[in-house]
Design a protein around this motif. Structure first.
Motif, PDB file in Angstrom:
ATOM      1  N   ARG A   4       0.790  -1.243   0.000  1.00 33.36           N
ATOM      2  CA  ARG A   4       0.000   0.000   0.000  1.00 33.36           C
ATOM      3  C   ARG A   4       0.819   1.290   0.000  1.00 33.36           C
ATOM      4  O   ARG A   4       0.252   2.373   0.064  1.00 33.36           O
ATOM      5  N   LYS A  18     -10.921  -7.053   0.193  1.00 37.13           N
ATOM      6  CA  LYS A  18     -10.897  -5.604  -0.038  1.00 37.13           C
ATOM      7  C   LYS A  18     -10.579  -4.888   1.270  1.00 37.13           C
ATOM      8  O   LYS A  18     -10.688  -5.439   2.356  1.00 37.13           O
ATOM      9  N   HIS A  34      -3.156   4.871  -6.311  1.00 34.50           N
ATOM     10  CA  HIS A  34      -4.186   4.494  -7.273  1.00 34.50           C
ATOM     11  C   HIS A  34      -5.243   5.597  -7.294  1.00 34.50           C
ATOM     12  O   HIS A  34      -5.602   6.158  -6.242  1.00 34.50           O
ATOM     13  N   ASP A  76      -8.431   5.749  -7.386  1.00 32.79           N
ATOM     14  CA  ASP A  76      -9.560   5.592  -6.466  1.00 32.79           C
ATOM     15  C   ASP A  76      -9.169   6.005  -5.050  1.00 32.79           C
ATOM     16  O   ASP A  76      -9.948   6.653  -4.332  1.00 32.79           O
ATOM     17  N   MET A  77      -7.970   5.650  -4.639  1.00 27.49           N
ATOM     18  CA  MET A  77      -7.483   6.043  -3.320  1.00 27.49           C
ATOM     19  C   MET A  77      -7.136   7.529  -3.297  1.00 27.49           C
ATOM     20  O   MET A  77      -7.330   8.212  -2.292  1.00 27.49           O
ATOM     21  N   LYS A 120     -16.101   2.998  -2.694  1.00 23.45           N
ATOM     22  CA  LYS A 120     -15.477   1.820  -3.286  1.00 23.45           C
ATOM     23  C   LYS A 120     -14.391   1.248  -2.380  1.00 23.45           C
ATOM     24  O   LYS A 120     -13.584   1.989  -1.812  1.00 23.45           O
ATOM     25  N   TYR A 165     -10.988  -1.212  -1.857  1.00 22.24           N
ATOM     26  CA  TYR A 165      -9.786  -1.381  -2.664  1.00 22.24           C
ATOM     27  C   TYR A 165      -9.241  -2.795  -2.515  1.00 22.24           C
ATOM     28  O   TYR A 165      -9.317  -3.403  -1.445  1.00 22.24           O
ATOM     29  N   VAL A 172      -4.072  -2.326  -6.084  1.00 24.33           N
ATOM     30  CA  VAL A 172      -3.623  -0.933  -5.899  1.00 24.33           C
ATOM     31  C   VAL A 172      -2.095  -0.877  -5.886  1.00 24.33           C
ATOM     32  O   VAL A 172      -1.498   0.137  -6.268  1.00 24.33           O
ATOM     33  N   GLU A 225     -10.581  -1.816 -12.679  1.00 21.54           N
ATOM     34  CA  GLU A 225     -10.070  -3.075 -12.150  1.00 21.54           C
ATOM     35  C   GLU A 225     -10.293  -4.228 -13.116  1.00 21.54           C
ATOM     36  O   GLU A 225      -9.533  -5.196 -13.140  1.00 21.54           O
TER      37      GLU A 225
END
Length: 720
Positions: free
Chosen positions: A134, A169, A181, A183-184, A196, A198, A202, A289
């Motif tokens: 991460r 997730k 990523h 989305d993050m 959402k 993850y 990621v 994804e």
């Protein structure tokens, strides 16, 4: 000074700092061994207890050469704070490596391959243990120098890591924004709601950004003003990226985004590696994804690169060097196809030389059995058909040099000095590549011309043998004809007509050989000698050229100025005298940069362009001579084959002569017996003489066939 039960360190020996901890260089109290201790700050204790201990638990679970080792978890003696005791990676981080001026345009190919191999191996170990990192980024990839002097890269900083299976997730957000990523990024940086969850992929996005950064020296997604100043556009770039694009840059405020699908020309990686790497980057830098690769495919494709063999090939007619990536078990047939993909030279047109020898590649020969090549000692590729010259492609380094502002600004001046130094390194690398290209061109031309000389000698030897054979056959044909005429009397035997036709065939062979004799003594031999003379002269001149040394001397002086500027940057304001010295250093740095560019443009580039022009002229001559020699060889081979047929006919005619004599004796009258007996004796004597001569002819033809075989498949051994 701080210490635990077994280790001590100075608070000034900082190796790195993060949001929740600092890393210091420490020593074992008993052995003196250097280690790194990670000391957590107050902000780290605001996290939940389970998050605080997670890094300890993750590191205890991991044991791999590409993961930083955890030696112990101890407490600071006076505060009872827990610290992580880890191996010390003296080479710094991948980020510090990329921030060095010589790597401003990315790592060298050899170093990038090490990064690729180490990161993939480390990530594979994480996935085998069900861990998502991460926070993958160059700053969290440490470098250790192995006993062989080669780099070893190791993943570190598992403060954000957690156990997560492929189908699980998570919703918590960690990481560094440039590598996050999208989305993050939306939730962590833009502070927008994101329902959402993850998954483990990621990490793949972060790896893609990291690999691009390592390959080019720059981030792949850059809005105008930079990622930290223009966050909304940064998010737009990463989420609106077209399929297949690996980078997007906004060069003007509110301007359009320029998408790129290839690595930049300034990148130091070869075309062969780019072709392997770009599809990987394109498929892990996918927001969706469903479109993004999973780890299984990522590991399969990256390991495919790591386990390939590199064959260095210099295309002589195109004047370009290639790195050909194939598996060690691949055959020469596959190798030739890969060369075709990079050069557009079809396999059946490819010829190779290596270290002065003709290099034959059997179709089933495996790559592991090829001769070992390097950049400076590659296979030399020659095409049997004319090829357009390509030459080295590069971006003019003059575009990379920034200008200093007159005002003294220690921070800005240090940054500009670094950019100047980076541009100088790039200029030097391009100059070295230009020089290496010229050296390989001259080496290849020398070998090819030595080949032509050897072919001339073989053709002359072949022509002499063919000429001698023809002379014998003509004499034999004439004697056999006289023998037949002597026994024919007033009649005409069928063989006499056949021998007359044979004479016509031999006459045609004689005319063809006469043409070959004239051709082999033409001006082409002088052209070969002239080219060899020019090449030797140019090689001597290149050895005397000092352009590279001049640029290296300038670079060394510029490095000293940059080192001083880094020291000055620590002070907000310089004293008057130091400020004057600083101004002089800025001027000197500017003059040195101009000198480097002057040497590059006036010496290196002009010499390279002149060399390419001369190379093109020579290669056209070489191709013309090679084509002509092949024509001569075919003509002599045809003559040899025709003479073999003539010899067979003469043998047959000679074998039938005794039977003709017997038939003549039976039909002759008695008074002529004495005459026939004498004639018979003369014929028999002539036949014996002819048989001896035809043995010589047979020997010559056999020798000629041997020459043909050597000509078609023989090697030569010139030296340079």
């Amino acid at each position: 000074m701080q210490s635990t039960q077994n280790y001590l360190w100075k608070t000034e020996d900082v190796l790195g700092q993060g949001a929740t901890a600092s890393v210091f260089k420490a020593r074992n109290k008993k052995s003196g061994e250097l280690v790194a201790v990670k000391v957590f700050n107050n902000a780290s204790y605001l996290r939940p207890q389970e998050v605080q201990i997670r890094e300890f638990e993750v590191l205890r679970k991991l044991h791999h050469q590409n993961i930083v080792k955890l030696f112990a978890v101890e407490e600071i003696e006076n505060s009872k704070q827990k610290v992580l005791v880890m191996e010390n990676c003296s080479g710094g981080s991948l980020l510090s490596r990329l921030e060095e001026p010589e790597n401003a345009f990315g790592l060298s190919e050899a170093e990038f391959l090490i990064v690729l191999s180490c990161v993939v191996a480390g990530m594979n170990h994480l996935r085998e243990n069900g861990i998502v990192h991460r926070d993958i980024k160059p700053g969290n990839i440490m470098r250790l120098i192995g006993e062989d002097g080669q780099s070893i890269y190791k993943l570190t900083d598992f403060g954000a890591a957690r156990e997560l299976d492929d189908d699980e997730k998570f919703i918590s957000v960690y990481g560094t924004e440039e590598y996050l990523h999208p989305d993050m990024y939306k939730r962590a940086v833009l502070k927008k709601p994101q329902e959402k969850a993850y998954g483990v992929t990621v990490d793949l996005w972060s790896i893609g950004v990291t690999f691009y950064h390592a390959a080019t020296g720059s981030l792949p997604f850059i809005p105008f003003g930079g990622p930290r100043r223009n966050k909304e556009v940064m998010y737009k770039i990463t989420t609106k990226k077209p399929t297949g694009a690996i980078a997007g840059i906004q060069e003007q405020e509110n301007g359009t985004i320029q998408w790129t699908y290839e690595l930049p020309i300034t990148c130091r990686l070869s075309l062969g590696l780019k072709r392997q790497l770009v599809p990987i980057l394109a498929n892990i830098l996918e927001v969706d994804e469903e479109e993004c690769w999973g780890f299984d495919q990522f590991f399969a494709e990256t390991n495919d690169i790591v386990h390939r063999t590199i064959i260095h090939v210099f295309s002589l007619p195109q004047a370009v060097i290639h790195w050909v990536y194939i598996h060690s078990y691949n055959t020469a047939t596959i190798f030739l196809e890969e060369v075709f993909r990079q050069t557009n030279i079809p396999p059946h047109h490819q010829e190779y030389f290596f270290e002065g020898y003709s290099y034959e590649l059997e179709p089933n020969l495996q790559a592991r059995n090829f001769s070992r090549t390097t950049e400076t000692c590659p296979l030399i590729l020659l095409s049997t058909e004319p090829e357009d010259q390509v030459g080295l492609r590069y971006r003019d380094p003059a575009l990379e040099f920034p200008k200093f502002f007159p005002k003294v600004d220690v921070v800005a001046d240090c940054s500009t000095a670094k950019d100047v130094l980076s541009a100088t390194h790039q200029t030097l690398r391009i100059s070295q590549s230009l020089q290496q290209c010229q050296e390989l061109v001259l080496r290849g031309q020398y070998w090819v011309c030595e080949t032509l000389k050897a072919e001339w000698l073989r053709i002359l030897e072949k022509k002499q043998t063919v000429t001698a054979t023809l002379s014998c056959l003509q004499q034999d044909e004439m004697k056999i004809l006289l023998l037949y005429e002597s026994i024919a009397g007033n009649g005409e035997l069928p063989e006499i007509k056949g021998l007359a036709e044979l004479k016509t065939r031999l006459q045609a062979v004689s005319e063809e050989i006469s043409w070959c004799s004239h051709s082999t003594s033409s001006e082409y031999q002088a052209v070969v000698r002239c080219i060899l003379c020019e090449v030797r002269k140019k090689i001597s001149q290149m050895k005397e050229d000092r352009s590279i040394q001049q640029m290296e001397a300038c670079l060394a002086k510029m490095q000293l100025i940059y080192n001083q500027f880094k020291k000055n940057r620590k002070h907000l304001r310089l004293p008057y005298n130091e400020q004057q010295i600083h101004k002089l250093d800025k001027l000197n740095l500017g003059h040195l940069a101009k000198n480097v560019l002057s040497v590059f443009q006036d010496n290196c580039v002009q010499q390279y362009q002149a060399a390419l022009l001369a190379h093109g002229i020579r290669m056209r001559k070489v191709f013309e001579i090679r084509k002509y020699l092949k024509k001569l060889n075919r003509s002599l081979t045809t003559c040899s084959a025709e003479m073999s047929g003539c010899q067979d006919y003469l043998h047959k005619a000679l074998d039938e002569l005794p039977q003709r004599l017997l038939r003549v004796k039976k039909t002759s009258s008695a008074p002529a017996q004495v005459y026939l007996t004498e004639k018979h004796q003369d014929v028999l004597f002539g036949m014996q003489e002819l048989q001896d001569q035809m043995k010589v002819v047979a020997h010559n033809l056999q020798r000629n066939n041997s020459i043909i075989q050597r000509f078609n498949g023989g090697a030569f051994t010139p030296s340079l």
